[in-house]
Design an enzyme around this catalytic site. Structure first.
Site, PDB file in Angstrom:
ATOM      1  N   HIS A   1      -3.376 -35.149 -33.222  1.00  0.00           N
ATOM      2  CA  HIS A   1      -2.395 -36.221 -33.424  1.00  0.00           C
ATOM      3  C   HIS A   1      -0.991 -35.738 -33.726  1.00  0.00           C
ATOM      4  O   HIS A   1      -0.056 -36.531 -33.795  1.00  0.00           O
ATOM      5  CB  HIS A   1      -2.846 -37.155 -34.565  1.00  0.00           C
TER       6      HIS A   1
HETATM    7  C1  UD1 Z   1       1.905 -39.656 -39.488  1.00  0.00           C
HETATM    8  C2  UD1 Z   1       2.578 -38.536 -40.283  1.00  0.00           C
HETATM    9  C3  UD1 Z   1       1.759 -37.265 -40.159  1.00  0.00           C
HETATM   10  C4  UD1 Z   1       0.316 -37.495 -40.531  1.00  0.00           C
HETATM   11  C5  UD1 Z   1      -0.258 -38.679 -39.751  1.00  0.00           C
HETATM   12  C6  UD1 Z   1      -1.620 -38.999 -40.257  1.00  0.00           C
HETATM   13  C7  UD1 Z   1       5.020 -38.623 -40.402  1.00  0.00           C
HETATM   14  C8  UD1 Z   1       6.291 -38.072 -39.881  1.00  0.00           C
HETATM   15  N1  UD1 Z   1       3.908 -38.251 -39.759  1.00  0.00           N
HETATM   16  O1  UD1 Z   1       1.927 -39.269 -38.121  1.00  0.00           O
HETATM   17  O2  UD1 Z   1       2.300 -36.288 -41.038  1.00  0.00           O
HETATM   18  O3  UD1 Z   1      -0.404 -36.328 -40.252  1.00  0.00           O
HETATM   19  O4  UD1 Z   1       0.575 -39.832 -39.935  1.00  0.00           O
HETATM   20  O5  UD1 Z   1      -2.366 -39.702 -39.349  1.00  0.00           O
HETATM   21  O6  UD1 Z   1       5.040 -39.367 -41.348  1.00  0.00           O
HETATM   22  N2  UD1 Z   1       0.719 -45.850 -34.021  1.00  0.00           N
HETATM   23  C9  UD1 Z   1      -0.136 -46.856 -33.663  1.00  0.00           C
HETATM   24  N3  UD1 Z   1      -0.718 -47.568 -34.662  1.00  0.00           N
HETATM   25  C10 UD1 Z   1      -0.499 -47.341 -35.972  1.00  0.00           C
HETATM   26  C11 UD1 Z   1       0.386 -46.327 -36.319  1.00  0.00           C
HETATM   27  C12 UD1 Z   1       0.987 -45.584 -35.327  1.00  0.00           C
HETATM   28  O7  UD1 Z   1      -0.385 -47.101 -32.495  1.00  0.00           O
HETATM   29  O8  UD1 Z   1      -1.094 -48.037 -36.832  1.00  0.00           O
HETATM   30  C13 UD1 Z   1       1.343 -45.051 -32.939  1.00  0.00           C
HETATM   31  C14 UD1 Z   1       2.709 -45.570 -32.548  1.00  0.00           C
HETATM   32  O9  UD1 Z   1       2.870 -45.369 -31.185  1.00  0.00           O
HETATM   33  C15 UD1 Z   1       3.634 -44.643 -33.308  1.00  0.00           C
HETATM   34  C16 UD1 Z   1       2.876 -43.330 -33.285  1.00  0.00           C
HETATM   35  O10 UD1 Z   1       1.510 -43.704 -33.398  1.00  0.00           O
HETATM   36  O11 UD1 Z   1       4.893 -44.516 -32.713  1.00  0.00           O
HETATM   37  C17 UD1 Z   1       3.233 -42.394 -34.421  1.00  0.00           C
HETATM   38  O12 UD1 Z   1       3.044 -43.034 -35.684  1.00  0.00           O
HETATM   39  P1  UD1 Z   1       3.780 -42.468 -36.992  1.00  0.00           P
HETATM   40  O13 UD1 Z   1       3.363 -43.220 -38.169  1.00  0.00           O
HETATM   41  O14 UD1 Z   1       5.257 -42.367 -36.730  1.00  0.00           O
HETATM   42  O15 UD1 Z   1       3.298 -40.976 -37.099  1.00  0.00           O
HETATM   43  P2  UD1 Z   1       1.838 -40.360 -36.980  1.00  0.00           P
HETATM   44  O16 UD1 Z   1       1.790 -39.566 -35.731  1.00  0.00           O
HETATM   45  O17 UD1 Z   1       0.812 -41.355 -37.249  1.00  0.00           O
HETATM   46  N1  UDP Z   2      -9.961 -39.250 -40.490  1.00  0.00           N
HETATM   47  C1  UDP Z   2     -10.695 -40.416 -40.338  1.00  0.00           C
HETATM   48  N2  UDP Z   2     -10.930 -40.879 -39.065  1.00  0.00           N
HETATM   49  C2  UDP Z   2     -10.493 -40.241 -37.963  1.00  0.00           C
HETATM   50  C3  UDP Z   2      -9.735 -39.040 -38.128  1.00  0.00           C
HETATM   51  C4  UDP Z   2      -9.483 -38.585 -39.402  1.00  0.00           C
HETATM   52  O1  UDP Z   2     -11.143 -41.016 -41.322  1.00  0.00           O
HETATM   53  O2  UDP Z   2     -10.729 -40.717 -36.853  1.00  0.00           O
HETATM   54  C5  UDP Z   2      -9.685 -38.765 -41.856  1.00  0.00           C
HETATM   55  C6  UDP Z   2     -10.103 -37.329 -42.077  1.00  0.00           C
HETATM   56  O3  UDP Z   2     -11.462 -37.253 -42.445  1.00  0.00           O
HETATM   57  C7  UDP Z   2      -9.148 -36.900 -43.193  1.00  0.00           C
HETATM   58  C8  UDP Z   2      -7.891 -37.675 -42.881  1.00  0.00           C
HETATM   59  O4  UDP Z   2      -8.289 -38.748 -42.042  1.00  0.00           O
HETATM   60  O5  UDP Z   2      -9.649 -37.306 -44.455  1.00  0.00           O
HETATM   61  C9  UDP Z   2      -6.915 -36.799 -42.161  1.00  0.00           C
HETATM   62  O6  UDP Z   2      -5.881 -37.566 -41.652  1.00  0.00           O
HETATM   63  P1  UDP Z   2      -5.030 -37.173 -40.383  1.00  0.00           P
HETATM   64  O7  UDP Z   2      -5.748 -36.185 -39.563  1.00  0.00           O
HETATM   65  O8  UDP Z   2      -4.625 -38.438 -39.739  1.00  0.00           O
HETATM   66  O9  UDP Z   2      -3.698 -36.583 -41.010  1.00  0.00           O
HETATM   67  P2  UDP Z   2      -3.274 -35.204 -41.704  1.00  0.00           P
HETATM   68  O10 UDP Z   2      -4.308 -34.809 -42.668  1.00  0.00           O
HETATM   69  O11 UDP Z   2      -3.063 -34.199 -40.618  1.00  0.00           O
HETATM   70  O12 UDP Z   2      -1.967 -35.533 -42.335  1.00  0.00           O
END
Ligand code: UD1
Ligand code: UDP
Length: 387
Positions: free
Chosen positions: A222
Site C-alpha cells: 500500500h
Molecule cells: C496512510 C498513511 C500511511 C499508512 C496507511 C495505513 C499518510 C501519509 N499515509 O496511507 O502511512 O501506512 O495510511 O493504511 O498518512 N482510499 C480509499 N478509501 C479510504 C482511504 C483511502 O479508497 O478509506 C484511497 C484513496 O484513493 C486515497 C488513497 O487511498 O487517495 C490514499 O489514502 P491516504 O489516506 O492518503 O493514504 P494511505 O495510502 O492510506
Molecule cells: N491489517 C488489517 N487488514 C488488512 C491489512 C492490514 O487488519 O487487510 C492490519 C495489520 O494486521 C496491521 C495494520 O493493519 O495491524 C497495518 O496497517 P497498514 O499496513 O495499513 O499500515 P502501516 O502499518 O504500514 O502504517
C-alpha cells in the site's frame, strides 16, 4: 482527583488498531483514572479500513469524526488541523495521544502543540532516513512537538537521543523538557491479546480463500512509493504472479484500495491476469482478526507495511520487505526480514532462500512484554502527578 482527560487522535487503519490497546488497558487497569475522547480524522473512511475495526476490537465510537477523507497531503493535513483545533478548544483536554506517522498524526501534533496541549507520541523515534517518504516528515515533526515520547524499539530510542532528546530529563516534562522512553510495541500487546480469538473465530476464513494452513504466502502492498510508481507496482506484482505459478503456491493479497485503484486505472491487463490466476487470491482489505489469522497460518509474508513487518515477527514468519529501507531495522539485522526494494531478482532470491527446508531462523523478543499500553498509561499518570 478528577480523571485525566485524554484525546486520542486516529485516522488511518493502523491507528485505530493501536488505539484499541490503550483503551483496553484503561478499561482493565486504570478504570476511573482517564476520560477518553476519540477523534477520528476520517483519513480512512471505507468500511474495511475503518468501521470494521471499531466493531471487531470493541473500540468506542468516535466522539468526533472530522470526515476529512482523501486529498493531497497539504489539503488533507490542513483540514485535519482545522478540525482537531476546534475539538481541542471545545474539550480542553489534559493531553493528546498520537499514534505512528500518518498525516493524522502530523495534524494532531501541530494542532495540539500550537495550543500548548501536551502531546504524547506512541511509536516515537522511528526513522527510515528517507525524507521523500511522507511518513518520515510526519515522524520528525510529531516527535519534536511532543512532551512524552514512547519509542517502541531500542533503535528508535537511540534515534531520539541522536536528535538531542535527553533520557535524563526530569519532571516537570514540557515540550521543551520532554521525556523519552524505550517501551515496547503496543501492536504486540494487541497480537498477544487477539491471536487466540482470531484462531477461534476465523478458522473458516482459510476455507473461504481455498488455502491450506501453512500452505500460502500473504502479501500486502500500500505504500505510496509502490502504488503510485507503476513501474515498481508492475515489477512487484508480475514477479509475485510468476513465482506463484512456478511454485504452485497460492498468494493471498488483501489489497488496500489505493493499490486496487492504481492497478485498475493503470495496469488493467496485469490486474485481470492476477484476478484470473489460479494461484493468486486478490481480496479487499480484511478485518484485523482475519489478518491476524492469515499471519499466523501463512508460510511467509511479503509486504511494504510497517505493522505487518512486525506482525510477521510476532508470528515467527519470515518477511520480504518491498522497500529500500525500514524503520524496523532490528528485523533486518536479525535476518528474518529482507529488504528487496521492487527488484524482481531480489524478491525471487529471498523467496527461494526463505522457503528452503531447514532454514534456521530465530525470533527474539524485540517488542516488549505485551504490557506496553499499561506502562504508557502509568507514565502519563505520573506526569500529571497521579501515579
Ligand atoms: C496512510 C498513511 C500511511 C499508512 C496507511 C495505513 C499518510 C501519509 N499515509 O496511507 O502511512 O501506512 O495510511 O493504511 O498518512 N482510499 C480509499 N478509501 C479510504 C482511504 C483511502 O479508497 O478509506 C484511497 C484513496 O484513493 C486515497 C488513497 O487511498 O487517495 C490514499 O489514502 P491516504 O489516506 O492518503 O493514504 P494511505 O495510502 O492510506
Ligand atoms: N491489517 C488489517 N487488514 C488488512 C491489512 C492490514 O487488519 O487487510 C492490519 C495489520 O494486521 C496491521 C495494520 O493493519 O495491524 C497495518 O496497517 P497498514 O499496513 O495499513 O499500515 P502501516 O502499518 O504500514 O502504517
Amino acid at each position: 482527583m478528577p480523571p485525566i482527560k485524554l484525546i486520542n487522535i486516529v485516522g488511518a487503519r493502523p491507528q485505530i488498531i493501536k488505539s484499541s490497546a490503550i483503551s483496553r488497558a484503561i478499561r482493565d487497569h486504570f478504570p476511573g483514572s482517564f476520560t477518553e475522547i476519540l477523534v477520528h480524522t476520517g483519513q480512512h473512511y471505507d468500511k474495511e479500513l475503518s468501521e470494521i475495526f471499531f466493531n471487531e476490537l470493541e473500540i468506542q465510537k468516535p466522539d468526533y469524526n472530522l470526515g476529512v477523507g482523501s486529498a493531497t497531503h497539504g489539503r488533507q493535513t490542513s483540514m485535519m488541523i482545522t478540525g482537531i483545533e476546534e475539538v481541542l478548544l471545545i474539550e480542553n483536554p489534559n493531553c493528546v495521544l498520537l499514534y505512528g506517522d500518518t498525516n493524522s498524526t502530523l495534524a494532531g501534533a501541530l494542532a495540539a502543540s500550537k495550543l500548548h496541549f501536551p502531546v504524547i507520541h506512541i511509536e516515537a523515534g522511528l526513522r527510515s532516513f528517507n525524507k521523500t517518504m511522507p511518513e518520515e516528515i510526519n515522524r520528525i515533526v510529531s516527535d519534536h512537538s511532543s512532551t512524552l515520547l514512547f519509542a517502541p524499539t531500542n533503535a528508535a530510542f537511540k534515534n531520539l537521543m541522536s536528535e538531542g532528546f535527553k533520557p535524563e530529563n526530569s519532571p516537570p516534562y514540557t515540550i521543551d523538557n520532554p521525556k523519552i522512553y524505550f517501551t515496547g510495541d503496543i501492536m504486540y500487546d494487541n497480537t498477544l491479546f487477539f491471536a487466540d480469538l482470531a484462531e477461534k473465530k476465523k478458522t473458516s476464513f482459510l476455507e473461504k480463500l481455498s488455502v491450506q494452513r501453512d500452505g500460502f504466502i500473504l502479501v500486502t502492498i500500500h505504500r505510496e512509493i509502490n502504488t503510485d510508481d507503476i513501474l515498481r507496482l508492475e515489477a512487484i506484482l508480475s514477479t509475485l504472479k510468476t513465482l506463484a505459478e512456478e511454485k504452485e503456491i497460492t498468494f493471498v493479497m488483501p489489497l488496500h484500495p489505493r493499490t486496487t485503484i492504481s492497478l485498475k486505472a493503470r495496469l488493467e491487463r496485469l490486474y485481470n491476469e492476477l484476478l484470473n490466476c489460479k494461484y493468486v487470491r486478490i481480496v479487499p482489505p480484511v478485518s484485523y482478526l482475519e489478518m491476524t489469522f492469515l499471519e499466523k497460518t501463512c508460510m511467509l509474508i511479503i509486504t511494504d507495511s510497517g505493522g505487518v513487518q512486525k506482525e510477521s515477527h510476532f508470528f515467527k514468519k519470515p518477511c520480504i520487505v518491498l522497500r529500500k529501507e525500514t524503520e524496523w531495522i532490528e528485523l533486518v539485522k536479525n535476518g528474518t526480514a529482507k529488504l528487496v526494494d521492487a527488484d524482481p531478482e531480489k524478491i525471487r532470491n529471498e523467496f527461494e532462500k526463505f522457503l528452503q527446508p531447514g532454514t534456521d531462523l530465530t525470533y527474539p523478543g524485540f517488542y516488549g512484554d505485551g504490557k506496553t499500553a499499561e506502562f504508557i498509561l502509568g507514565e502519563i499518570l505520573l506526569m500529571f502527578d497521579k501515579g
